[in-house]
Structure formats: structure tokens, C-alpha cells
Design a protein around this motif. Structure first.
Motif, short mmCIF file in Angstrom:
data_model
loop_
_atom_site.label_atom_id
_atom_site.label_comp_id
_atom_site.label_asym_id
_atom_site.label_seq_id
_atom_site.Cartn_x
_atom_site.Cartn_y
_atom_site.Cartn_z
N ASN A 1 -32.74 39.20 33.41
CA ASN A 1 -33.28 39.14 34.77
C ASN A 1 -32.57 38.02 35.51
O ASN A 1 -32.61 36.86 35.07
CB ASN A 1 -34.79 38.88 34.73
CG ASN A 1 -35.40 38.91 36.11
OD1 ASN A 1 -35.11 39.79 36.91
ND2 ASN A 1 -36.25 37.94 36.40
N ASN A 2 -31.88 38.35 36.58
CA ASN A 2 -31.23 37.36 37.44
C ASN A 2 -32.11 37.13 38.65
O ASN A 2 -32.57 38.08 39.27
CB ASN A 2 -29.85 37.85 37.89
CG ASN A 2 -28.91 38.03 36.73
OD1 ASN A 2 -28.71 37.12 35.95
ND2 ASN A 2 -28.36 39.21 36.60
N ARG A 3 -32.33 35.87 38.98
CA ARG A 3 -33.15 35.56 40.15
C ARG A 3 -32.70 34.23 40.73
O ARG A 3 -31.89 33.52 40.13
CB ARG A 3 -34.64 35.51 39.80
CG ARG A 3 -35.02 34.41 38.84
CD ARG A 3 -36.52 34.43 38.54
NE ARG A 3 -36.88 33.35 37.67
CZ ARG A 3 -37.27 32.14 38.06
NH1 ARG A 3 -37.34 31.86 39.34
NH2 ARG A 3 -37.60 31.22 37.18
N TYR B 1 -34.22 30.74 43.26
CA TYR B 1 -35.31 30.06 43.94
C TYR B 1 -34.71 28.90 44.72
O TYR B 1 -33.56 28.51 44.50
CB TYR B 1 -36.38 29.56 42.95
CG TYR B 1 -35.87 28.59 41.92
CD1 TYR B 1 -35.93 27.21 42.15
CD2 TYR B 1 -35.31 29.04 40.72
CE1 TYR B 1 -35.45 26.32 41.21
CE2 TYR B 1 -34.83 28.15 39.78
CZ TYR B 1 -34.91 26.79 40.03
OH TYR B 1 -34.43 25.91 39.10
N TYR C 1 -29.63 29.64 41.16
CA TYR C 1 -29.57 30.94 40.49
C TYR C 1 -29.79 30.74 39.00
O TYR C 1 -29.28 29.80 38.40
CB TYR C 1 -28.22 31.61 40.74
CG TYR C 1 -28.03 32.01 42.18
CD1 TYR C 1 -28.40 33.28 42.61
CD2 TYR C 1 -27.52 31.11 43.11
CE1 TYR C 1 -28.26 33.64 43.94
CE2 TYR C 1 -27.37 31.47 44.44
CZ TYR C 1 -27.74 32.74 44.84
OH TYR C 1 -27.61 33.10 46.15
N THR D 1 -30.53 32.99 35.07
CA THR D 1 -30.63 34.23 34.30
C THR D 1 -31.61 33.99 33.17
O THR D 1 -31.52 32.99 32.46
CB THR D 1 -29.26 34.65 33.73
OG1 THR D 1 -28.36 34.84 34.82
CG2 THR D 1 -29.37 35.93 32.92
#
Length: 103
Positions: free
Chosen positions: A60-62, A64, A73, A75
Motif C-alpha cells: 500500500n503506497n500512501r 500524508y 510518501y 509504502t
């Protein structure tokens, strides 16, 4: 509905031979594992630092924003299943970030 979330680091040791020097080298990679619901409770109650586990999940790449307003960024591996390969408790618990999933 169980909204527990547990996050912990997973260290993966790699050993290889340096192509230039011929020396055996060991490196450690760290990955962030995220568990939800009942799996989060199992992890919290049963994993110790150094436990051998097998994680089945997805990347899951996200991103904040930090306090400076910069996008960070990251992972993560979102665990769908974890097999604990050694069940002996050592009284050396891993550090687990516990949060409540409000979505």
C-alpha cells in the motif's frame, strides 16, 4: 465491529556476496506491517521482538502531510494473514502502534 489497527516494523535479513570484494555481506531491510481487526489483536498478544513470521498481504503506497506541510510518501505491507513460525514467548514484546480505525 472490530476497528483495531496494529502497526509494527519487520526486519528482513539478507546475506549476499559482494561482487567486487568477494566478501559475504549481511544487510537488514525494514518494512512497516499494518494489521486490522482480529489480526491486530493476534499480533499484539502473540508476537515478540525476533519472532519469525510469514506475512501474506499487499503493498500500500500512501502519503500524508507532516507538521511542516510537506508530503511524506510511505509504502506499507497491509497484512491479510500472518503465520507465526515460532510460538515461544520471550517477554520481549515488539513495539506496536495501536490506533483505532475510524473509517
Amino acid at each position: 465491529k472490530d476497528n483495531d489497527v496494529a502497526t509494527f516494523p519487520l526486519a528482513i535479513n539478507r546475506q549476499f556476496t559482494n561482487q567486487e570484494t568477494g566478501e559475504k555481506t549481511q544487510e537488514v531491510d525494514y518494512h512497516r506491517i499494518v494489521c486490522f481487526g482480529p489480526l491486530a489483536k493476534i499480533v499484539e498478544q502473540n508476537l515478540d521482538k525476533g519472532s519469525s513470521i510469514l506475512v501474506d498481504g499487499r503493498l500500500n503506497n500512501r502519503f500524508y502531510e507532516n507538521q511542516k506541510g510537506e508530503k511524506i510518501y510511505t509504502t506499507e505491507i497491509v497484512a491479510e494473514d500472518i503465520n507465526i513460525l515460532n510460538w515461544k514467548k520471550t517477554n520481549n514484546p515488539i513495539t506496536i502502534e495501536k490506533t483505532s480505525n475510524t473509517t
